[in-house]
Design an enzyme around this catalytic site. Sequence first.
Site, PDB file in Angstrom:
ATOM      1  N   LYS A   1     -41.575   7.019 -32.552  1.00 34.86           N
ATOM      2  CA  LYS A   1     -42.802   8.109 -32.619  1.00 34.86           C
ATOM      3  C   LYS A   1     -43.501   7.775 -33.570  1.00 34.86           C
ATOM      4  O   LYS A   1     -43.356   7.589 -34.775  1.00 34.86           O
ATOM      5  CB  LYS A   1     -41.900   9.324 -32.825  1.00 34.86           C
ATOM      6  CG  LYS A   1     -41.232   9.962 -31.562  1.00 34.86           C
ATOM      7  CD  LYS A   1     -40.776  11.339 -31.868  1.00 34.86           C
ATOM      8  CE  LYS A   1     -40.208  12.249 -30.607  1.00 34.86           C
ATOM      9  NZ  LYS A   1     -39.686  13.469 -31.369  1.00 34.86           N
TER      10      LYS A   1
ATOM     11  N   ARG B   1     -23.295   2.795 -45.122  1.00 39.00           N
ATOM     12  CA  ARG B   1     -23.366   3.728 -46.026  1.00 39.00           C
ATOM     13  C   ARG B   1     -22.152   4.089 -46.898  1.00 39.00           C
ATOM     14  O   ARG B   1     -22.376   4.694 -47.963  1.00 39.00           O
ATOM     15  CB  ARG B   1     -23.925   5.240 -45.365  1.00 39.00           C
ATOM     16  CG  ARG B   1     -25.533   5.008 -44.958  1.00 39.00           C
ATOM     17  CD  ARG B   1     -25.914   6.215 -44.209  1.00 39.00           C
ATOM     18  NE  ARG B   1     -27.133   6.255 -44.405  1.00 39.00           N
ATOM     19  CZ  ARG B   1     -27.991   7.191 -43.588  1.00 39.00           C
ATOM     20  NH1 ARG B   1     -27.377   8.071 -42.764  1.00 39.00           N
ATOM     21  NH2 ARG B   1     -29.236   7.321 -43.642  1.00 39.00           N
TER      22      ARG B   1
ATOM     23  N   GLY C   1     -31.675   3.913 -42.092  1.00 37.87           N
ATOM     24  CA  GLY C   1     -30.601   3.734 -41.191  1.00 37.87           C
ATOM     25  C   GLY C   1     -30.564   2.766 -40.101  1.00 37.87           C
ATOM     26  O   GLY C   1     -29.713   2.155 -39.964  1.00 37.87           O
TER      27      GLY C   1
ATOM     28  N   GLY D   1     -35.515   8.366 -43.433  1.00 43.35           N
ATOM     29  CA  GLY D   1     -36.521   9.389 -43.891  1.00 43.35           C
ATOM     30  C   GLY D   1     -36.916   9.527 -45.314  1.00 43.35           C
ATOM     31  O   GLY D   1     -38.218   9.546 -45.903  1.00 43.35           O
TER      32      GLY D   1
END
Length: 399
Positions: free
Chosen positions: A206, A41, A356, A380
């Site tokens: 999840k 990043r 990420g 996200g």
Amino acid sequence: MSIRNLDDLLAEGVSGRRVLVRADLNVPLDKQTGAITDDGRIRAVLPTLTALTGAGARVVVLSHLGRPKGSPDPQFSLRPVAARLGELLDAQVRFAEDTVGDSARSAVDALADGEVALLENLRFNKGETSKDDAERGAFADQLAALGEAYVDDAFGAVHRKHASVFDVPARLPHVAGRLVLREVEVLAKLAGEPARPYVVVLGGSKVSDKLAVIEALLPKVDRLLIGGGMCFTFLKAQGHEVGTSLLEKEMVETCRNLLERSEGKIMLPVDVVVADAFAPDAAHDTVRADAIPSHRLGLDIGPETVAGFAAALSQAKTIFWNGPMGVFEMPAFANGTRGVAEAITSADAFSVVGGGDSAAAVRALGLDETSFGHISTGGGASLEYLEGKTLPGIAALED
Ligand code: 3PG
Ligand code: MG
């Protein structure tokens, strides 16, 4: 959509101007030593920074790191990031020990043309993430006072309605940086008319995190391959026992419903690597997905699944991948992620790696980054883009 970008700002001339650059320097740190384990990043924002310094701007970099609770917390300091940024830029980076206080003001005042300062973690201030517009706005006023123009290059944070992402651009002339521009161009391609077959691979722990994107992608994709911790809730929905694997009980019915509606597009693992414990040296074996022993937990997809996924990927013309297939940080459970990643790079397709974790996996496994079409810095953020949501950080750049 009209968004001005860095070239527009450069064309106006930035020499001697204080330019705020919101970056996403939220890099993973080693839990023991605090060392940066993946600087992807930081590298991703260099083109924007060097374009500005090269044009004589006084560059003030803003970022968050981790999720501190609105006050200073040394484990989330950006100081190590300032050091790494300085190495990569091969230039001094002035580090301010606060974000809008004396240290920040003097670091900004001390900047000569073409120099860079990095301010301390934005989230050490309650105003950054506040849900209260006035509280966020007051913090944004202080940030905006430090600069004369604003560049958003924090793609990983554009889905956050935070002061530095959403409120500062309302207060200053604003443009998208090189990274944000590229990320949006690539994702717009996937959301528009992707070349077919369009195959999406989703992993991660999840289902609940991925539900919205699965719903949004199902009608668009030709195949949806599911691995990672979330596959066990789907396997349960297929009627299999999953031992002590990760399971979101309250999502089983939702997964059953998705499988029914998926017109056979969803591919699930047919074999899994199960272990006695969540540990790098745990005893482990490969079993059929419908024969997971009650006392063991699945930590990776098995080789037959990798082969099946690879066959589907080899047909693809467009690929989006988000989320590891197993616990790739442990070598015994990295083969699924590695196998899928290799299948993606061998396919004759435009491939996008989102996120990420998946981006870090690509680098941690030593894969060639250049053999992917695009590696997104936002997990996200890229998922929410593909869900079709309005991203506050992008909306704030539109005029
Ligand atoms: C990320 O790592 O996902 C981005 O830096 C955003 O961080 P956040 O999820 O803590 O808002
Ligand atoms: Mg996140």
